[in-house]
Structures are given as structure tokens and as C-alpha cells.
Design an enzyme around this catalytic site. Structure first.
Site, PDB file in Angstrom:
ATOM      1  N   GLU A  35      83.792 112.862   7.070  1.00 14.91           N
ATOM      2  CA  GLU A  35      83.449 114.067   7.544  1.00 14.91           C
ATOM      3  C   GLU A  35      82.542 114.814   6.710  1.00 14.91           C
ATOM      4  OE1 GLU A  35      87.731 115.732   6.014  1.00 14.91           O
ATOM      5  OE2 GLU A  35      86.643 118.129   6.784  1.00 14.91           O
ATOM      6  N   ARG A 261      91.403 100.941  -0.417  1.00 16.63           N
ATOM      7  CA  ARG A 261      89.738 101.533  -0.667  1.00 16.63           C
ATOM      8  C   ARG A 261      89.176 101.347  -2.166  1.00 16.63           C
ATOM      9  NH1 ARG A 261      90.426 106.845   0.418  1.00 16.63           N
ATOM     10  NH2 ARG A 261      88.470 107.291  -0.519  1.00 16.63           N
ATOM     11  N   LYS A 271      85.253 112.500  -3.299  1.00 20.75           N
ATOM     12  CA  LYS A 271      84.557 113.899  -3.655  1.00 20.75           C
ATOM     13  C   LYS A 271      85.518 114.725  -4.248  1.00 20.75           C
ATOM     14  CE  LYS A 271      84.196 113.067   1.374  1.00 20.75           C
ATOM     15  NZ  LYS A 271      84.755 113.125   2.546  1.00 20.75           N
TER      16      LYS A 271
HETATM   17  P1  ATP Z   1      87.779 110.738  -0.194  1.00 17.33           P
HETATM   18  O1  ATP Z   1      88.291 110.218  -0.716  1.00 17.33           O
HETATM   19  O2  ATP Z   1      85.666 110.151  -1.271  1.00 17.33           O
HETATM   20  O3  ATP Z   1      86.930 112.094   0.018  1.00 17.33           O
HETATM   21  P2  ATP Z   1      87.190 110.597   2.550  1.00 17.33           P
HETATM   22  O4  ATP Z   1      88.414 108.681   2.518  1.00 17.33           O
HETATM   23  O5  ATP Z   1      87.969 111.604   2.570  1.00 17.33           O
HETATM   24  O6  ATP Z   1      86.490 110.067   0.798  1.00 17.33           O
HETATM   25  P3  ATP Z   1      85.499 110.600   4.357  1.00 17.33           P
HETATM   26  O7  ATP Z   1      84.512 110.984   4.760  1.00 17.33           O
HETATM   27  O8  ATP Z   1      86.608 111.130   5.662  1.00 17.33           O
HETATM   28  O9  ATP Z   1      86.025 110.645   2.920  1.00 17.33           O
HETATM   29  O10 ATP Z   1      85.887 109.114   4.903  1.00 17.33           O
HETATM   30  C1  ATP Z   1      84.558 107.756   5.900  1.00 17.33           C
HETATM   31  C2  ATP Z   1      85.488 106.597   5.488  1.00 17.33           C
HETATM   32  O11 ATP Z   1      85.333 106.185   4.227  1.00 17.33           O
HETATM   33  C3  ATP Z   1      86.761 106.769   6.112  1.00 17.33           C
HETATM   34  O12 ATP Z   1      86.870 105.995   6.890  1.00 17.33           O
HETATM   35  C4  ATP Z   1      87.340 105.984   4.925  1.00 17.33           C
HETATM   36  O13 ATP Z   1      88.861 105.550   4.736  1.00 17.33           O
HETATM   37  C5  ATP Z   1      86.365 105.557   4.203  1.00 17.33           C
HETATM   38  N1  ATP Z   1      85.734 105.414   2.540  1.00 17.33           N
HETATM   39  C6  ATP Z   1      86.005 106.610   1.864  1.00 17.33           C
HETATM   40  N2  ATP Z   1      86.208 106.498   0.484  1.00 17.33           N
HETATM   41  C7  ATP Z   1      86.459 105.499   0.251  1.00 17.33           C
HETATM   42  C8  ATP Z   1      87.043 104.065  -0.291  1.00 17.33           C
HETATM   43  N3  ATP Z   1      86.735 104.439  -2.172  1.00 17.33           N
HETATM   44  N4  ATP Z   1      86.482 102.815   0.102  1.00 17.33           N
HETATM   45  C9  ATP Z   1      86.537 102.221   0.657  1.00 17.33           C
HETATM   46  N5  ATP Z   1      86.659 103.295   2.382  1.00 17.33           N
HETATM   47  C10 ATP Z   1      86.104 104.389   2.243  1.00 17.33           C
HETATM   48 MG    MG Z   2      88.424 112.124   4.527  1.00 23.31          MG
END
Ligand code: ATP
Ligand code: MG
Length: 588
Positions: A35, A261, A271
Site C-alpha cells: 500500500e 511477519r 510504518k
Molecule cells: P506495516 O504493518 O509495516 O505498516 P503493512 O502490512 O501495512 O506494513 P503493506 O504495504 O500492506 O504494509 O504490505 C505489503 C505486503 O508486505 C503485505 O503482503 C504484507 O503482508 C507484507 N508485510 C508487511 N510487513 C511485513 C513483515 N514485517 N514481514 C513480512 N511481510 C510483511
Molecule cells: Mg497493510
């Protein structure tokens, strides 16, 4: 070299099973769906490695798709940074990056279809009422009074929502599922909301935007993704993912599979939390070399290979765990040990005058660029009558086993000569050492004595007459506790106040004036450093170059971590004891 984990993990087993059964005609298509509401961090790299590796391994493809359905939080600068990160890591998404926003027309049609089969309705409860009707984990929700609106009314209202006839919050479109479901995600979730906001890609075309859960499964389906890999927090959303695709009877129905994760100790990977560090100025921006963002790691001197090797070796599982930051650093050490050319730099200079070296003379000595790799060639280093060594490399009254320069210990200057001390010049008032007068043995040119005389220490050095002056940033862990959330209300209380140490007046060998920004060099005995790509000196800023230490030569943190863990266990034990005592006192 990039290593790929060939041991296999549970997702790999599922995919191989599917291929055997000829599910999806044996095709494998995955996607990485960021995102664009912030910068990518090392956790995202893990997700990318998984998705791109699975696609590559089974001759499929992996799409880079932006999940850009919330213009309130998304910006073009994040899109640009993410594309640049993915390219930097060397992942091949074949065509162009894809965008969920490109499917907005199709998604709208799907929503209309759901209304027509009486599986979606326009709800006009206020946000507060909606919350009230939703129920709790223990209590079921209540049906919205708008749940039984006719198809015609719903179609009409939804169309008007789209046209912009209503204000934000007046109506939403909800899936009609089950308000008493134990899974709250299934209690008539909102699938469209009014947002009178321009979108970075669709501009002012839309007054309504689809919610994540509706957008994601359908985007996966439109792209005929076979395996939709995501993190565990989406496990409870999977029934909704499947419900939407089943009700719409889409031809392609991807399988959602969740994994844990990545968490790393001494840092945070979210983030939202990273943004707090930036906003509260604990760090200097998203690309601060202390940040676990890909922008930060890159600026610090991490290589794509070191990041990918790290992600590929820690494995994929369903169990939450915390990985040691030291493993990430070790991955970089291993990579740079092979790749990084060697150079000399003095961080805390101590001046040495070589008494018997001719005045005004300089000479160029050959220095190997890599001790184990002769193919990396040699360079010239300039030797002169005055040179700098590291302050720590001299002691007037040394302890035992101090194998460096002392009043009665000869040392080798790397690639140059043996020197011994003759006199220490001190500041009369402070007693501080200003300079050392030494003598050199001309017969030891290149670093070996013809009489095979041995010395215990070899020091790095830089000519005091020809060098470049630089600032050097040394970095430490960003948090003082391995679990930044531990024992505090606000994780920022655990920010390490000494995570950045700026050294000024460092002296580097002259060849480093051609240093490539972002490329790591080993400064002998000190670690791996790279020229900060953002702070390049030029004629207009008149600044000195800044080098970042990417990583030390050895892991000095393993010990610190062990010590901290012991302290924590002690504290916890003490607390338990104290509680037990208190309880004893209370007992009659
Ligand atoms: P954050 O929680 O850090 O804001 P997010 O999951 O909201 O991260 P996205 O942009 O939605 O961020 O993530 C893109 C992809 O990366 C998704 O498939 C998410 O599951 C994966 N992802 C995000 N953080 C991790 C992590 N710490 N380990 C593994 N995969 C991750
Ligand atoms: Mg997300």
C-alpha cells in the site's frame, strides 16, 4: 552471491502439491501488494523474497501491484520509492507495476452485481451507530435497519454515491453476510465508502472508494493470482476473501495463505511506528541509516544480496518470532567481506613525524585492494614524513598484550615500513599528546624486514600531507531494549540516545576521493563504510564528504545482547520473588 533457501517451507509444499494436482493448470502466479502509504522496510523485503522466489522457482510470475484504494493516506512519492526499492533489490515483475486503482471500474461493476444478487446493500447508519450495531467479540451484532432495502433502491443510492450526490459518511455499501458471525469481519463489512478526495492516479473521477478487503481479493482474481501470500493478521479476513469471490462466482479464485511477519530485535517494523520516529525527530527522515527501511538500509551501505540472503535464510513459518538484528548485520559482513575493496582511513588521528624520513619526500606504495582476491588489483598509497595513526593505537603505559605502538614496541605500518617511537610531544599545560616522533627502517619497505625480524602489530595509517578529510557517522542500535515495547508505555522511551556518533576531522587515504556513493569499502581494522549518497560534496555546498559505517568488522553486539537478556531475566526473577513475598505477607 545470493543464496536461496532450498530446504523448502510449508508454502512451498502447498504450491508443489497444487502443481502435482495440476491445479490452475500447473501455473504459479504471486504478487507483492504494497500500500503506497509509507516507505518499505525489511519486513516487506521478506514478503518480496517469498513471492518473487516462489514465482521464479516454479516458472511463474510475480506481479508488483499497488494496493492504492485509500487516497487519504497514499502519495506518489511512496509509489516512486517502492518501485525504486523493488528494482534495487533486483526483483523482476515482468511487465509494468500494476495498480488496484486500474480496476476501479471493474470493482464498481462487481459491487453492482453483489447488489443485484441481494448480497450488498447501502447502509445509512452513522459511524457511531454502525459500531454499536456491530456487537463485540462476546456479543453478536444487530441487523442494520437498512439491510432490507430493495435492489432498485440500493442500485439507485449506490449510483448517487458514485456521482457525488452525498457527503462523506452519509452512506456506505455493505456486504450482506451475517451479523451474528463469531468472526467480526463477516458482520456485514463495509465494501465501499464515500471519499471526496482526489486519487494520485484517478484524479477526481471517483467519489467512492472500495475498501481493502473488497479490493484485494478481486484484484488478485483479476490478475489470476494462484497463491495470495500474506501475513497472519489477514487469517481472519480469509473467510471474507473467499465469500466475495464465491458470491461473485469469479473464474479465478486465488488461495490465500498466511505466514508470520518478520520481527527484528532492537528495532520496530511498522510504518506507523517508523513514522513516529521520523515525526518526533528521533531520526533524520525515513532514509536515516539507522532506520530498518529499505531506503535507510541502502543509504547505510547494505547490498541487495545481503538483504535477500538474510530474508531467505530466516525461513517462512506460521509462528511469530523475533530475529536477531545481528543476523542482518552478519549477512552484510559476509557479502562485503568478499566484495568490498580495502582502504585505509584514520578516524581519531594522532600525528606522527618520522624523524629520519627525508623532508619534502613522498612515495607511492603498492597496496592490495583485497587480501584474498588478487583480481581486485592494487592501488597506490602515499607515504610521507608526517602520517596519522589511530589514537587508540598508541599507549605510553600499555597493559599486557597491547600489540600496537608503545615506547618500546616496534610496529608495521600496513604496506609501508616498520616504525619505532623516539619521543612523545605533549601539550605543556594539558599533558595531551600532540604528536609522536618516530624513526622508520628504510629496509622494511613494503612491510617486511630483510632480517626476518617480526613485529606483533600492523597499524593502518594515512599520510598527513596528502589525504582527504571527512566526517564519519558511526551507528548503533536504534533502541536500547531488544523489545522496544518492553517495560514502557511508549516505545519511543526506549530509543537509544547514542545511536549516532558523528566523528569530524577523520583522515582518509586519497584514493577515496573517487569513492562511489553507496558503495561499501572496508576501512582496514574499522569496518565497512560508504560515502553517503545524499551528502555528496560539490562546489556549491563546499562540504566535506560524509561516510557511513554500514557495519563493524566483527559482531560486538552478540555479547551486549546476551548481557541484556541476562539482566532482563534477573529483573523478572526479582519481580516474581518480590510478588511472592508480598503475597506471603498478605496471607493470614
Ligand atoms: P506495516 O504493518 O509495516 O505498516 P503493512 O502490512 O501495512 O506494513 P503493506 O504495504 O500492506 O504494509 O504490505 C505489503 C505486503 O508486505 C503485505 O503482503 C504484507 O503482508 C507484507 N508485510 C508487511 N510487513 C511485513 C513483515 N514485517 N514481514 C513480512 N511481510 C510483511
Ligand atoms: Mg497493510
Amino acid at each position: 552471491m545470493e543464496e536461496k533457501n532450498t530446504k523448502g517451507h510449508f508454502i512451498q509444499s502447498i504450491i508443489e502439491d497444487d502443481i502435482k494436482k495440476n491445479k490452475n493448470n500447473g501455473n504459479v502466479t504471486t504478487r507483492f501488494p504494497p500500500e503506497p502509504n509509507g516507505y518499505l522496510h525489511i519486513g516487506h523485503a521478506k514478503s518480496m523474497c517469498l513471492n518473487f522466489n516462489m514465482a521464479e522457482k516454479y516458472n511463474g510470475k510475480c506481479n508488483l501491484r499497488f494496493d492504492d484504494s485509500n487516497p487519504a493516506k497514499e502519495e506518489q512519492k511512496y509509489i516512486d520509492s517502492i518501485v525504486s526499492n523493488v528494482n534495487w533489490l533486483g526483483f523482476d515483475y515482468k511487465e509494468k507495476p500494476l495498480f488496484a486503482s486500474d480496476y476501479f471500474d471493474k470493482l464498481y461493476e462487481y459491487a453492482v452485481q453483489l447488489i443485484k444478487i441481494e448480497k450488498a446493500y447501502v447502509c445509512s447508519l452513522s459511524a457511531d451507530q454502525t459500531r454499536e450495531y456491530r456487537g463485540t467479540l462476546k456479543e453478536p451484532g444487530k441487523n442494520s435497519p437498512y439491510r432490507e432495502r430493495s435492489i432498485e433502491e440500493n442500485l439507485d443510492l449506490f449510483k448517487k454515491m458514485k456521482q457525488g450526490d452525498f457527503n462523506e459518511g452519509e452512506h456506505v455499501l455493505r456486504a450482506k453476510i451475517d451479523m451474528s458471525s463469531p468472526n467480526i469481519n463477516l458482520r456485514d463489512p463495509v465494501i465501499y465508502r464515500i471519499l471526496k478526495m482526489a486519487h494520485p492516479r484517478t484524479g477526481n473521477k471517483w467519489n467512492i472508494y472500495p475498501m481493502y478487503d473488497f479490493t484485494h481479493c478481486l484484484s488478485d482474481s483479476i490478475e489470476t493470482i494462484t497463491h495470495s501470500l500474506c501475513t497472519l493478521e489477514f487469517e481472519d479476513h480469509r473467510p471474507l476473501y473467499d465469500w466475495i469471490l464465491n458470491e461473485l462466482g469469479t473464474e479465478s479464485h486465488p488461495q490465500q495463505i498466511e505466514f508470520a511477519r518478520m520481527n527484528i530485535n532492537f528495532t520496530v517494523l511498522s510504518k506507523r511506528k517508523l513514522k513516529q520516529l521520523v515525526d518526533k525527530e528521533y531520526v533524520n527522515g525515513w532514509d536515516d541509516p539507522r532506520m530498518p527501511t529499505l531506503e535507510g538500509l541502502r543509504r547505510r551501505g547494505f547490498t541487495p544480496e545481503s538483504i535477500k540472503n538474510f530474508c531467505n535464510t530466516i525461513g517462512i513459518s506460521k509462528k511469530q518470532s523475533r530475529i536477531d538484528y545481528g543476523l542482518l548485520e552478519n549477512s552484510l559482513r559476509n557479502d562485503l567481506n568478499e566484495k568490498a575493496p580495502r582502504r585505509m582511513g584514520v578516524l581519531n588521528p594522532l600525528l606522527i613525524e618520522i624523524e629520519n624520513y627525508p623532508e619534502g619526500k613522498t612515495e607511492e606504495l603498492d597496496a592490495q585492494n583485497h587480501p584474498q582476491n588478487p583480481e581486485m588489483g592494487t592501488r597506490k598509497v602515499i607515504f610521507s614524513k608526517t602520517i596519522y595513526i589511530e589514537k587508540e593505537d598508541f599507549m605510553e603505559e600499555p597493559p599486557k598484550k597491547f600489540f600496537r605502538l608503545t615506547p618500546d614496541q616496534e610496529v608495521r605500518l600496513r604496506f609501508a615500513y616498520f616504525i619505532s617511537l623516539k619521543e612523545i610531544i605533549k601539550d605543556e599545560s594539558t599533558g595531551e599528546i600532540i604528536k609522536l616522533i618516530c624513526t622508520y627502517d628504510p629496509a622494511t619497505r613494503g612491510g617486511n624486514a630483510p632480517d626476518n625480524r617480526k613485529v606483533k602489530g600492523t597499524l593502518h595509517w594515512v599520510s598527513a600531507e596528502e589525504n582527504i578529510e571527512a566526517d564519519v557517522n558511526l551507528y548503533d542500535r536504534l533502541f536500547i531494549d531488544e523489545d522496544p515495547e518492553y517495560g514502557v508505555e511508549d516505545f519511543t522511551e526506549n530509543v537509544n540516545p547514542d545511536s549516532l556518533k558523528i566523528l569530524t576531522g577523520c583522515k582518509l587515504e586519497k584514493s577515496l576521493c573517487n569513492a562511489e556513493p553507496g558503495k561499501a569499502y572496508q576501512f582496514e581494522r574499522l569496518g565497512y563504510f560508504c560515502l553517503d549518497p545524499k551528502l555528496i560534496p560539490n562546489t556549491s555546498n563546499n562540504k566535506k564528504p560524509v561516510f557511513n559505517r554500514a557495519v563493524t568488522l566483527r559482531d560486538t553486539w552478540a555479547k551486549v545482547v546476551e548481557q541484556k537478556q541476562q539482566e532482563k531475566r534477573k529483573k523478572e526473577k526479582a519481580l516474581i520473588k518480590q510478588k511472592a513475598k508480598e503475597n506471603q505477607k498478605k496471607a493470614p
